[in-house]
Scaffold this motif. Structure first.
Motif, PDB file in Angstrom:
ATOM      1  N   HIS A 103      62.795 -31.490  80.239  1.00  0.00           N
ATOM      2  CA  HIS A 103      63.646 -31.904  79.120  1.00  0.00           C
ATOM      3  C   HIS A 103      64.464 -30.738  78.593  1.00  0.00           C
ATOM      4  O   HIS A 103      65.672 -30.864  78.350  1.00  0.00           O
ATOM      5  CB  HIS A 103      62.786 -32.477  77.990  1.00  0.00           C
ATOM      6  CG  HIS A 103      62.217 -33.823  78.261  1.00  0.00           C
ATOM      7  ND1 HIS A 103      60.989 -34.006  78.837  1.00  0.00           N
ATOM      8  CD2 HIS A 103      62.739 -35.072  78.044  1.00  0.00           C
ATOM      9  CE1 HIS A 103      60.745 -35.292  78.963  1.00  0.00           C
ATOM     10  NE2 HIS A 103      61.786 -35.968  78.501  1.00  0.00           N
ATOM     11  N   HIS A 104      63.809 -29.607  78.418  1.00  0.00           N
ATOM     12  CA  HIS A 104      64.485 -28.421  77.888  1.00  0.00           C
ATOM     13  C   HIS A 104      65.610 -27.959  78.809  1.00  0.00           C
ATOM     14  O   HIS A 104      66.712 -27.634  78.344  1.00  0.00           O
ATOM     15  CB  HIS A 104      63.462 -27.303  77.707  1.00  0.00           C
ATOM     16  CG  HIS A 104      64.068 -25.971  77.413  1.00  0.00           C
ATOM     17  ND1 HIS A 104      64.646 -25.655  76.197  1.00  0.00           N
ATOM     18  CD2 HIS A 104      64.219 -24.847  78.197  1.00  0.00           C
ATOM     19  CE1 HIS A 104      65.100 -24.417  76.230  1.00  0.00           C
ATOM     20  NE2 HIS A 104      64.860 -23.898  77.419  1.00  0.00           N
ATOM     21  N   GLU A 107      68.603 -30.397  78.759  1.00  0.00           N
ATOM     22  CA  GLU A 107      69.342 -30.247  77.508  1.00  0.00           C
ATOM     23  C   GLU A 107      70.168 -28.962  77.519  1.00  0.00           C
ATOM     24  O   GLU A 107      71.313 -28.941  77.060  1.00  0.00           O
ATOM     25  CB  GLU A 107      68.375 -30.241  76.335  1.00  0.00           C
ATOM     26  CG  GLU A 107      69.054 -30.162  74.978  1.00  0.00           C
ATOM     27  CD  GLU A 107      68.055 -30.127  73.832  1.00  0.00           C
ATOM     28  OE1 GLU A 107      68.424 -30.527  72.720  1.00  0.00           O
ATOM     29  OE2 GLU A 107      66.917 -29.681  74.060  1.00  0.00           O
ATOM     30  N   LYS A 108      69.589 -27.896  78.066  1.00  0.00           N
ATOM     31  CA  LYS A 108      70.282 -26.611  78.129  1.00  0.00           C
ATOM     32  C   LYS A 108      71.507 -26.690  79.034  1.00  0.00           C
ATOM     33  O   LYS A 108      72.593 -26.216  78.677  1.00  0.00           O
ATOM     34  CB  LYS A 108      69.319 -25.544  78.647  1.00  0.00           C
ATOM     35  CG  LYS A 108      69.916 -24.154  78.750  1.00  0.00           C
ATOM     36  CD  LYS A 108      68.879 -23.155  79.250  1.00  0.00           C
ATOM     37  CE  LYS A 108      69.472 -21.752  79.380  1.00  0.00           C
ATOM     38  NZ  LYS A 108      68.457 -20.781  79.878  1.00  0.00           N
ATOM     39  N   SER A 111      74.786 -28.500  77.824  1.00  0.00           N
ATOM     40  CA  SER A 111      75.690 -27.800  76.921  1.00  0.00           C
ATOM     41  C   SER A 111      76.563 -26.777  77.650  1.00  0.00           C
ATOM     42  O   SER A 111      77.422 -26.136  77.035  1.00  0.00           O
ATOM     43  CB  SER A 111      74.891 -27.081  75.826  1.00  0.00           C
ATOM     44  OG  SER A 111      74.026 -26.101  76.394  1.00  0.00           O
ATOM     45  N   VAL A 157      62.400 -35.180  73.711  1.00  0.00           N
ATOM     46  CA  VAL A 157      63.188 -33.947  73.711  1.00  0.00           C
ATOM     47  C   VAL A 157      62.693 -32.988  72.635  1.00  0.00           C
ATOM     48  O   VAL A 157      62.530 -31.782  72.879  1.00  0.00           O
ATOM     49  CB  VAL A 157      64.689 -34.253  73.508  1.00  0.00           C
ATOM     50  CG1 VAL A 157      65.482 -32.961  73.405  1.00  0.00           C
ATOM     51  CG2 VAL A 157      65.211 -35.112  74.655  1.00  0.00           C
TER      52      VAL A 157
END
Length: 221
Positions: A103-104, A107-108, A111, A157
């Motif tokens: 998840h991390h 998400e990273k 961006s 998340v």
């Protein structure tokens, strides 16, 4: 048979420059050590891996052309086994981190506007998405459906596991760097500047040297 020290392969950054197979192997071995020592997932080295796989195929074909009594064939087989071990270990470590921090990492990377700056390769990103989808579906069926409705709005998340970027790492300096700021993580105002000497080895927190690692100024050991 073509010797591995003389073979040339395309540069992994897509430029016209050429690198010898040992130079590509050195980059792979550095990436392998860094990935093993780093608390987080580092930038993928897909091009280096692809180059090394092509080199293995070429070496394998060259071995087939050797006579059975040729001692060089045995040496090259040993070298191929060593390279395969480094490759498989490197990819296995990355896979373990992807599953742990899926998840991390997604998400990273979401961006990041420049694909060249993405941590995950396209194949790894696809795997991470499928892994997250499967885990969330399983968690929903096995756990959340059995819970009171008030707590079913679980945000995966927000609750995901994240790497500890404050953990300590050993590294070696490839190029001298003056005035590296070492912050006092206790907040007691004891920050200090350290001059990193070329060839020296240090133990510092990952967050302090992550930019130097990405620039190739230091390597983990």
């Amino acid at each position: 048979m073509s010797d591995v020290d003389e073979d040339l392969v395309a540069s992994s950054d897509g430029e016209e420059d050429m690198m010898t197979a040992p130079e590509v192997l050195q980059r792979l071995e550095e990436a392998w050590v860094i990935e093993r020592m780093s608390p987080t997932l580092e930038h993928h080295q897909t091009d280096v891996v692809d180059c090394m796989l092509e080199q293995i195929d070429q070496m394998t074909e060259n071995i087939k052309k050797c006579k059975k009594q040729d001692f060089r064939a045995a040496l090259h087989k040993m070298e191929i086994d060593r390279i395969r071990y480094v490759l498989s270990s490197y990819l296995r470590v990355r896979l373990e981190k992807i599953e742990r921090y899926a998840h991390h990492l997604l998400e990273k990377d979401a961006s990041v506007t420049d694909p060249l700056q993405a941590v995950l390769s396209p194949q790894e990103a696809s795997y991470a998405k499928e892994y997250v989808s499967s885990m969330e579906s399983h968690f929903q069926k096995v756990v959340l459906q059995q819970m009171p409705e008030i707590i079913r709005g679980f945000d995966a998340v927000k609750e995901c596991v994240k790497p500890n970027l404050e953990s300590y790492v050993f590294f070696k300096v490839k190029k001298a760097v003056p005035g590296v700021l070492v912050e006092d993580f206790r907040g007691e105002g004891r920050d200090e500047e350290v001059d990193l000497e070329e060839g020296s080895q240090y133990l510092m927190r990952y967050n302090t040297v992550k930019d130097l690692l990405q620039s190739g100024t230091v390597v983990f050991i």
